[in-house]
Design an enzyme around this catalytic site. Structure first.
Site, PDB file in Angstrom:
ATOM      1  CG  HIS A 133      32.532  34.332  40.668  1.00 52.06           C
ATOM      2  ND1 HIS A 133      32.129  32.829  40.300  1.00 52.06           N
ATOM      3  CD2 HIS A 133      31.663  34.288  41.894  1.00 52.06           C
ATOM      4  CE1 HIS A 133      31.421  32.609  41.137  1.00 52.06           C
ATOM      5  NE2 HIS A 133      31.148  33.868  41.912  1.00 52.06           N
ATOM      6  CD  GLU A 134      32.241  37.276  44.445  1.00 54.32           C
ATOM      7  OE1 GLU A 134      31.005  37.290  44.358  1.00 54.32           O
ATOM      8  OE2 GLU A 134      32.486  35.980  44.968  1.00 54.32           O
ATOM      9  CG  HIS A 172      27.844  37.070  41.697  1.00 56.85           C
ATOM     10  ND1 HIS A 172      26.542  35.496  40.568  1.00 56.85           N
ATOM     11  CD2 HIS A 172      28.983  36.102  41.953  1.00 56.85           C
ATOM     12  CE1 HIS A 172      27.367  34.962  41.544  1.00 56.85           C
ATOM     13  NE2 HIS A 172      28.088  34.437  42.418  1.00 56.85           N
ATOM     14  CD  GLU A 207      27.600  30.897  43.425  1.00 56.79           C
ATOM     15  OE1 GLU A 207      29.384  31.657  42.780  1.00 56.79           O
ATOM     16  OE2 GLU A 207      27.617  31.713  43.806  1.00 56.79           O
TER      17      GLU A 207
END
Length: 312
Positions: free
Chosen positions: A130-131, A134, A200
């Site tokens: 997930h990071e 980003h 998100e």
């Protein structure tokens, strides 16, 4: 699209600086605020990531110090087609993580010791993917700059309240000064929320694609949200401007969507990931993501079950 968002964000923040300057000192104050805004924007572009990592209490760890965690991040970065980011550990019991950096070549990912200790290996992979999503989407530049500039606006508002003009004829007068210290940081916080909440969902989907484990990420979100409610994050409490960077709001006391939430509703994010797992491309994903073992335990070899996490 992300460049446009960055430009709009900087324009909004600059306009807020100008409004504060005009309220404090008319045209002269506005010019001074504009100069401060330009310097702050430039400083944030080059240094926001370092500021954020420092505020979070993050410590860079080498491959020698944490070989397994490094190997995991390297594998996920390769899956995402990204350069290897710098890896940081935050000595914090609350499970959480974030990414920062102005571009993929200067990115960093940070995880708390609580995340590495409390979540399974698959769940940690989902979180770190997930990071990296980003980073791939270049959300990190926007979010890091927002955190830095939001803090600067709060400082400027406090400065204006304490040392602003005492002239009753100054724009806004005493009432304007009081409104300044309340509304300026609030406006900056709303910008942070708008950015974080919309990005998100995209990072959740991107992270599930990078790791191939949407249910593991869904399980991680559930466990991190529970941990955020039960365990206080002192660094985030002291620096709330960085709260929107984390995968789950480290200040969260509830899990509901509201105007003043920096993150989308966790249940909504989990539902979206579960729906993704049901898609044909993730037909086999339902078999994973539910383990409660620590991420660095090796099930096949019980002798390794007590091994410490890779941070030391």
């Amino acid at each position: 699209m992300n460049q446009m968002k960055t430009g709009l964000l900087m324009a909004a923040m600059t306009a807020l600086f100008l409004a504060i300057g005009y309220l404090l000192g008319r045209e002269t104050g506005m010019v001074m605020a504009l100069g401060f805004a330009v310097m702050t924007n430039l400083f944030a572009y080059w240094n926001a990531d370092k500021m954020v990592l420092s505020m979070a209490g993050a410590r860079e760890v080498s491959e020698r110090e944490s070989p397994e965690f490094h190997a995991m991040v390297a594998r996920l970065a390769q899956n995402a087609g990204l350069p290897m980011p710098k890896v940081y550990i935050i000595e914090q019991d609350q499970p959480n993580a974030f990414a920062t950096g102005r571009n993929p070549e200067n990115a960093a990912v940070a995880a708390t010791t609580g995340l590495l200790q409390r979540l399974s290996r698959d769940e940690v992979e989902g979180v770190m993917a997930h990071e990296l999503a980003h980073v791939k989407n270049r959300d990190t530049l926007i979010m890091a700059m927002t955190a830095t500039i939001s803090g600067a606006i709060g400082m400027l508002a406090n400065f204006g309240f304490l040392f602003g003009s005492r002239d009753r004829n100054a724009p806004g007068g005493a009432i304007g000064q009081i409104l300044l210290i309340v509304l300026a940081p609030l406006a900056a916080m709303i910008v942070q929320m708008a950015i974080s909440r919309t990005r998100e969902y995209g990072a959740d989907r991107g992270g599930a694609e990078i790791s191939g484990k949407p249910l593991a990420l869904a399980s991680a979100l559930r466990r991190i949200a529970s941990g955020a409610q039960a365990i206080r994050n002192e660094e985030a409490e002291a620096n709330p401007a960085i709260a929107h960077l984390f995968i789950i709001n480290p200040l969260a006391g509830t899990g509901i969507d509201s105007l003043f939430s920096t993150h989308p509703n966790t249940d909504s994010r989990i539902a979206a990931l579960e729906a993704m797992a049901a898609e044909p491309g993730f037909a086999g994903a339902a078999a994973q993501g539910r383990s409660t073992r620590g991420p660095w335990q090796v099930e096949e070899n019980p002798a390794d079950a007590t091994r410490k996490g890779p941070w030391g």
